[in-house]
Design a protein around this motif. Structure first.
Motif, PDB file in Angstrom:
ATOM      1  N   ASP A 182      -2.601   3.963   1.796  1.00  0.00           N
ATOM      2  CA  ASP A 182      -3.616   3.188   1.085  1.00  0.00           C
ATOM      3  C   ASP A 182      -3.398   3.277  -0.423  1.00  0.00           C
ATOM      4  O   ASP A 182      -4.339   3.286  -1.203  1.00  0.00           O
ATOM      5  N   ASP A 183      -2.138   3.332  -0.814  1.00  0.00           N
ATOM      6  CA  ASP A 183      -1.792   3.501  -2.229  1.00  0.00           C
ATOM      7  C   ASP A 183      -1.412   2.151  -2.833  1.00  0.00           C
ATOM      8  O   ASP A 183      -0.243   1.870  -3.114  1.00  0.00           O
ATOM      9  N   THR A 184      -2.401   1.297  -3.043  1.00  0.00           N
ATOM     10  CA  THR A 184      -2.159  -0.020  -3.630  1.00  0.00           C
ATOM     11  C   THR A 184      -2.030   0.100  -5.142  1.00  0.00           C
ATOM     12  O   THR A 184      -2.470   1.093  -5.732  1.00  0.00           O
TER      13      THR A 184
ATOM     14  N   LYS B 179       2.445  -7.963   0.048  1.00  0.00           N
ATOM     15  CA  LYS B 179       1.212  -7.858   0.829  1.00  0.00           C
ATOM     16  C   LYS B 179       1.459  -7.853   2.325  1.00  0.00           C
ATOM     17  O   LYS B 179       0.767  -7.162   3.083  1.00  0.00           O
TER      18      LYS B 179
ATOM     19  N   ASP C 242       0.814  -1.218   0.000  1.00  0.00           N
ATOM     20  CA  ASP C 242       0.000   0.000   0.000  1.00  0.00           C
ATOM     21  C   ASP C 242       0.847   1.268   0.000  1.00  0.00           C
ATOM     22  O   ASP C 242       0.373   2.335   0.388  1.00  0.00           O
TER      23      ASP C 242
ATOM     24  N   LYS D 259      -5.388   0.898  -6.833  1.00  0.00           N
ATOM     25  CA  LYS D 259      -5.918   2.245  -6.639  1.00  0.00           C
ATOM     26  C   LYS D 259      -5.083   3.297  -7.356  1.00  0.00           C
ATOM     27  O   LYS D 259      -5.615   4.310  -7.820  1.00  0.00           O
TER      28      LYS D 259
ATOM     29  N   CYS E 297       2.596   2.443  -2.885  1.00  0.00           N
ATOM     30  CA  CYS E 297       2.981   2.553  -4.298  1.00  0.00           C
ATOM     31  C   CYS E 297       2.768   3.955  -4.867  1.00  0.00           C
ATOM     32  O   CYS E 297       2.937   4.154  -6.071  1.00  0.00           O
TER      33      CYS E 297
ATOM     34  N   GLU F 282       2.452  -4.075   5.438  1.00  0.00           N
ATOM     35  CA  GLU F 282       1.389  -3.077   5.393  1.00  0.00           C
ATOM     36  C   GLU F 282       1.830  -1.798   6.106  1.00  0.00           C
ATOM     37  O   GLU F 282       2.613  -1.822   7.043  1.00  0.00           O
TER      38      GLU F 282
END
Length: 457
Positions: free
Chosen positions: A380-382, A373, A322, A385, A324, A376
């Motif tokens: 929240d930059d997966t 994965k 998350d 998204k 990225c 963490e």
């Protein structure tokens, strides 16, 4: 053929093979004599494999968010790749440091500039390191840090040449951003820091600089979660702010170590945080890292030497699932869309892996991006998204296997059950096809491609 066309030879940074280029012209701001790094181990000539490992600072990473707890991962990657590029948050462990000759210790802002193709990295045998101490530091703390500098000089032979005390206290402030949950901060007297560094650069000719800022001694309760291997490193965010400030101004390797009074003894301390509890300072790893940190060269200033690494040399990037959305990660993810400074028309350009859009040549190399994965963060930059192409793996064990396969020239998907599908017919609607687009590796379920109709940028 090159001689018939009146062209000279250029070595493709992505492929390490000679292809013709217009005589007398420079590509990517790099001389036509520039060569991609190669190795000749066991009499085999091949391009060196370069990987980048990123764990952002101050975001509560499950692995790499504490006191050097991502260092074992870096050591494992370094044993597989030819060159590993990473940053102090990964490689520093307060009193502990592990020397690795093929690892490049690169500050975060410099890593972002490198990823964007604006800076190159030049490995060195040795840097003359200067030390900046915050004037707000008590005498006892100052002496402790000077003893560290002397110890590294006497016991490790490090070239720590001179120190300076800032003309005014830096007044470090730190806090947690309420919206993002990241740690950050500021120094209220940035001019004092920059003046100190400038004096060391001008008078001592230093090649790198370590900064020690006096951090406020807050209630020990603030560190309870961190010392138990949970939560956020509240110091890390402003440490990055301090080093970014110096690197941006002086284009010089820099890292920061906070000065704090010792915390009360905690017998239940988490091993991930223990490296910061075994001494009086966090400075030893910083001096060791800076002593051989690569120099930063601005690529637009002229030709880059044969001994430098540039962004197009990078073969893979590994980062938390998350995290990225950083500048460096996005630059690598979109590197196939960067315009190349190529003084030729599309009719004369014979560089491999180039797309021709309008009258410009566009370099089409993009590293394999691996998102982990298990690591963490509060971000929240997966990949989904953000809209970037990535190979998602469960943990760093799998990431290591993927890198080993990638370096060997093996499609990682071919090593999983029923993962190899029938070959696709070429479609003119796609200029570039990415084999690894949003694929996920699962420890128990095999590799299962996602149905991603949206695609990446």
């Amino acid at each position: 053929m090159a001689s018939l066309l009146g062209l000279s030879s250029f070595v493709s940074p992505s492929l390490g093979v000679a292809v013709p280029s217009p005589r007398g012209h420079h590509l990517f701001g790099v001389s036509k004599k520039w060569r991609a790094p190669i190795s000749c181990a066991q009499k085999r000539w091949e391009r060196a494999y370069t990987s980048v490992m990123i764990v952002p600072t101050g975001v509560g990473a499950s692995i790499g968010g504490f006191a050097g707890d991502a260092l074992p991962v870096a050591r494992a990657f370094a044993s597989v790749v030819d060159n590993l590029i990473s940053h102090p948050n990964v490689l520093n462990a307060a009193m502990l440091f592990w020397p690795m000759p093929n690892v490049l210790y690169v500050e975060g802002f410099a890593l972002d500039m490198f990823a964007q193709g604006l800076w190159a990295l030049r490995p060195v045998h040795q840097n003359k390191v200067g030390l900046v101490l915050d004037a707000g530091m008590e005498e006892d703390l100052r002496v402790r840090h000077l003893q560290v500098a002397d110890a590294t000089r006497a016991s490790l032979g490090l070239p720590v040449v001179e120190y300076i005390v800032t003309d005014t206290p830096l007044q470090v402030e730190k806090w947690i951003e309420p919206e993002s949950g990241q740690s950050t901060g500021r120094i209220r007297q940035p001019g004092s820091l920059l003046r100190a560094v400038e004096k060391l650069v001008n008078s001592s000719g230093i090649d790198a600089v370590a900064v020690v800022g006096r951090f406020p001694d807050d209630d020990a309760e603030e560190f309870v979660d961190y010392r138990q291997g949970k939560g956020i490193d509240i110091l890390a965010g402003v440490e990055a702010v301090i080093s970014h400030l110096v690197v941006e101004k002086f284009c010089l390797p820099c890292a920061h170590a906070p000065a704090l009074l010792p915390l009360p003894l905690d017998s239940s301390l988490c091993p991930k945080s223990a490296a910061e509890e075994i001494g009086f300072t966090f400075l030893p790893c910083v001096l060791a890292g800076l002593s051989k940190a690569p120099q930063y060269l601005v690529t637009t200033a002229g030709s880059v030497g044969t001994d430098c690494l540039v962004a197009s040399d990078v073969d893979s990037l590994v980062l938390p699932i998350d995290a990225c959305g950083g500048i460096g990660a996005l630059a690598f993810a979109n590197s196939d869309k960067k315009k190349v400074t190529c003084f030729c028309s599309s009719d004369d350009c014979y560089i491999l892996e180039v797309m021709f859009l309008e009258d410009h040549c566009w370099f089409a190399h993009r590293p394999l991006i691996i998102a982990v994965k298990e690591n963490e963060t509060v971000l929240d930059d997966t990949p989904d998204k953000i809209g970037i192409d990535a190979l998602v793996v469960s943990n760093y064990w799998e990431a290591l296997g993927v890198i080993a396969a990638h370096k060997a020239g093996i499609d990682p998907l071919s090593m999983r059950k029923d993962a190899t599908k029938r070959i696709r017919q070429f479609s003119s609607s796609m200029l570039i096809s990415n084999r690894y687009k949003h694929k996920h590796v699962h420890t128990t379920g095999g590799l299962q491609p996602r149905d991603n109709t949206r695609g990446g940028p």
